[in-house]
Design a protein around this motif. Structure first.
Motif, PDB file in Angstrom:
ATOM      1  N   MET A   1       0.856  -1.189   0.000  1.00 35.79           N
ATOM      2  CA  MET A   1       0.000   0.000   0.000  1.00 35.79           C
ATOM      3  C   MET A   1       0.891   1.238   0.000  1.00 35.79           C
ATOM      4  SD  MET A   1      -3.095  -1.048  -0.064  1.00 35.79           S
ATOM      5  CE  MET A   1      -4.023   0.418   0.336  1.00 35.79           C
ATOM      6  N   VAL A   2       0.558   2.208  -0.860  1.00 37.00           N
ATOM      7  CA  VAL A   2       1.293   3.471  -0.922  1.00 37.00           C
ATOM      8  C   VAL A   2       0.300   4.627  -0.945  1.00 37.00           C
ATOM      9  CG1 VAL A   2       3.267   2.489  -2.133  1.00 37.00           C
ATOM     10  CG2 VAL A   2       1.447   3.513  -3.448  1.00 37.00           C
ATOM     11  N   ARG A   3       0.729   5.774  -0.428  1.00 33.93           N
ATOM     12  CA  ARG A   3      -0.102   6.985  -0.430  1.00 33.93           C
ATOM     13  C   ARG A   3       0.725   8.126  -1.019  1.00 33.93           C
ATOM     14  NH1 ARG A   3      -1.585   7.339   4.784  1.00 33.93           N
ATOM     15  NH2 ARG A   3       0.222   8.580   5.330  1.00 33.93           N
ATOM     16  N   VAL A   4       0.128   8.857  -1.953  1.00 31.22           N
ATOM     17  CA  VAL A   4       0.810  10.008  -2.532  1.00 31.22           C
ATOM     18  C   VAL A   4       0.714  11.144  -1.523  1.00 31.22           C
ATOM     19  CG1 VAL A   4       0.826  11.679  -4.407  1.00 31.22           C
ATOM     20  CG2 VAL A   4       0.340   9.278  -4.892  1.00 31.22           C
ATOM     21  N   GLN A   5       1.864  11.642  -1.065  1.00 27.08           N
ATOM     22  CA  GLN A   5       1.927  12.696  -0.061  1.00 27.08           C
ATOM     23  C   GLN A   5       1.956  14.086  -0.701  1.00 27.08           C
ATOM     24  OE1 GLN A   5       1.112  11.060   2.759  1.00 27.08           O
ATOM     25  NE2 GLN A   5       2.784  11.914   3.939  1.00 27.08           N
ATOM     26  N   LYS A   6       2.878  14.284  -1.629  1.00 24.32           N
ATOM     27  CA  LYS A   6       3.084  15.596  -2.242  1.00 24.32           C
ATOM     28  C   LYS A   6       3.510  15.425  -3.695  1.00 24.32           C
ATOM     29  CE  LYS A   6       5.303  17.310   1.951  1.00 24.32           C
ATOM     30  NZ  LYS A   6       6.578  17.789   2.467  1.00 24.32           N
ATOM     31  N   VAL A   7       3.267  16.481  -4.455  1.00 26.35           N
ATOM     32  CA  VAL A   7       3.768  16.555  -5.824  1.00 26.35           C
ATOM     33  C   VAL A   7       4.430  17.919  -5.955  1.00 26.35           C
ATOM     34  CG1 VAL A   7       3.157  16.547  -8.268  1.00 26.35           C
ATOM     35  CG2 VAL A   7       1.927  15.057  -6.684  1.00 26.35           C
ATOM     36  N   ALA A   8       5.615  17.954  -6.530  1.00 30.91           N
ATOM     37  CA  ALA A   8       6.347  19.211  -6.702  1.00 30.91           C
ATOM     38  C   ALA A   8       5.533  20.173  -7.575  1.00 30.91           C
ATOM     39  CB  ALA A   8       7.702  18.940  -7.335  1.00 30.91           C
ATOM     40  N   PRO A   9       5.760  21.477  -7.445  1.00 35.76           N
ATOM     41  CA  PRO A   9       4.989  22.473  -8.200  1.00 35.76           C
ATOM     42  C   PRO A   9       4.952  22.233  -9.718  1.00 35.76           C
ATOM     43  CG  PRO A   9       6.300  23.564  -6.544  1.00 35.76           C
ATOM     44  CD  PRO A   9       6.702  22.117  -6.530  1.00 35.76           C
ATOM     45  N   MET A  10       6.020  21.753 -10.288  1.00 36.17           N
ATOM     46  CA  MET A  10       6.041  21.490 -11.734  1.00 36.17           C
ATOM     47  C   MET A  10       5.587  20.061 -12.062  1.00 36.17           C
ATOM     48  SD  MET A  10       6.913  24.350 -13.000  1.00 36.17           S
ATOM     49  CE  MET A  10       7.473  24.072 -14.660  1.00 36.17           C
ATOM     50  N   GLY A  11       5.142  19.302 -11.042  1.00 35.51           N
ATOM     51  CA  GLY A  11       4.622  17.957 -11.252  1.00 35.51           C
ATOM     52  C   GLY A  11       5.646  16.837 -11.132  1.00 35.51           C
TER      53      GLY A  11
ATOM     54  N   PRO B   1       9.370  15.885  -8.838  1.00 39.88           N
ATOM     55  CA  PRO B   1       9.066  14.496  -8.481  1.00 39.88           C
ATOM     56  C   PRO B   1       7.791  14.365  -7.638  1.00 39.88           C
ATOM     57  CG  PRO B   1      10.718  15.336  -6.990  1.00 39.88           C
ATOM     58  CD  PRO B   1      10.431  16.433  -7.988  1.00 39.88           C
ATOM     59  N   ILE B   2       7.518  13.113  -7.269  1.00 40.96           N
ATOM     60  CA  ILE B   2       6.343  12.759  -6.465  1.00 40.96           C
ATOM     61  C   ILE B   2       6.837  12.167  -5.150  1.00 40.96           C
ATOM     62  CG2 ILE B   2       4.322  11.260  -6.339  1.00 40.96           C
ATOM     63  CD1 ILE B   2       4.319  11.276  -9.425  1.00 40.96           C
ATOM     64  N   GLU B   3       6.266  12.621  -4.032  1.00 44.10           N
ATOM     65  CA  GLU B   3       6.620  12.047  -2.731  1.00 44.10           C
ATOM     66  C   GLU B   3       5.516  11.089  -2.319  1.00 44.10           C
ATOM     67  OE1 GLU B   3       6.504  13.775   1.622  1.00 44.10           O
ATOM     68  OE2 GLU B   3       8.272  14.530   0.540  1.00 44.10           O
ATOM     69  N   ILE B   4       5.914   9.850  -2.008  1.00 45.68           N
ATOM     70  CA  ILE B   4       4.946   8.841  -1.590  1.00 45.68           C
ATOM     71  C   ILE B   4       5.317   8.314  -0.211  1.00 45.68           C
ATOM     72  CG2 ILE B   4       4.333   8.164  -3.938  1.00 45.68           C
ATOM     73  CD1 ILE B   4       6.178   5.766  -3.656  1.00 45.68           C
ATOM     74  N   TRP B   5       4.326   7.750   0.470  1.00 46.35           N
ATOM     75  CA  TRP B   5       4.521   7.138   1.782  1.00 46.35           C
ATOM     76  C   TRP B   5       4.247   5.651   1.637  1.00 46.35           C
ATOM     77  CZ3 TRP B   5       1.648   4.152   5.007  1.00 46.35           C
ATOM     78  CH2 TRP B   5       2.128   3.998   6.311  1.00 46.35           C
ATOM     79  N   LEU B   6       5.191   4.832   2.104  1.00 51.14           N
ATOM     80  CA  LEU B   6       4.998   3.387   2.084  1.00 51.14           C
ATOM     81  C   LEU B   6       5.844   2.751   3.172  1.00 51.14           C
ATOM     82  CD1 LEU B   6       7.086   1.544  -0.552  1.00 51.14           C
ATOM     83  CD2 LEU B   6       7.298   3.994  -0.299  1.00 51.14           C
ATOM     84  N   ARG B   7       5.360   1.687   3.748  1.00 47.96           N
ATOM     85  CA  ARG B   7       6.103   0.899   4.745  1.00 47.96           C
ATOM     86  C   ARG B   7       6.716   1.742   5.865  1.00 47.96           C
ATOM     87  NH1 ARG B   7       7.325  -4.372   2.921  1.00 47.96           N
ATOM     88  NH2 ARG B   7       6.515  -4.717   0.846  1.00 47.96           N
ATOM     89  N   GLY B   8       6.049   2.830   6.236  1.00 46.51           N
ATOM     90  CA  GLY B   8       6.512   3.648   7.351  1.00 46.51           C
ATOM     91  C   GLY B   8       7.554   4.689   7.011  1.00 46.51           C
TER      92      GLY B   8
END
Length: 73
Positions: A37-47, A49-56
């Motif tokens: 399971m992963v959750r998208v946390q943030k996306v940079a202003p220009m799209g 990179p993408i920050e995701i949360w997984l496995r703590g």
């Protein structure tokens, strides 16, 4: 659907990790394996990179690499 198409705050399950060679191995080594399971946390202003949360922990990946990871809701 792929990981780069997921909205911020949405939680999804990885179904398949694509890519070839070193890239695929690197994604798997970072914990991006099927059934995780992963959750998208943030996306940079220009799209990218993408920050995701997984496995703590939080992981930042390029949008291009996220497009190689298939997910389901």
């Amino acid at each position: 659907m792929t990981l780069d198409q997921v909205a911020i705050g949405e939680e999804v399950r990885i179904t398949k990790v694509g890519g070839e060679g070193e890239l695929r191995c690197r994604l798997l080594d970072m914990g991006l394996i099927p059934k995780t399971m992963v959750r998208v946390q943030k996306v940079a202003p220009m799209g990218d990179p993408i920050e995701i949360w997984l496995r703590g922990y939080e992981l930042t990946i390029r949008k291009e690499d996220a497009g190689k990871i298939e997910v389901t809701k």
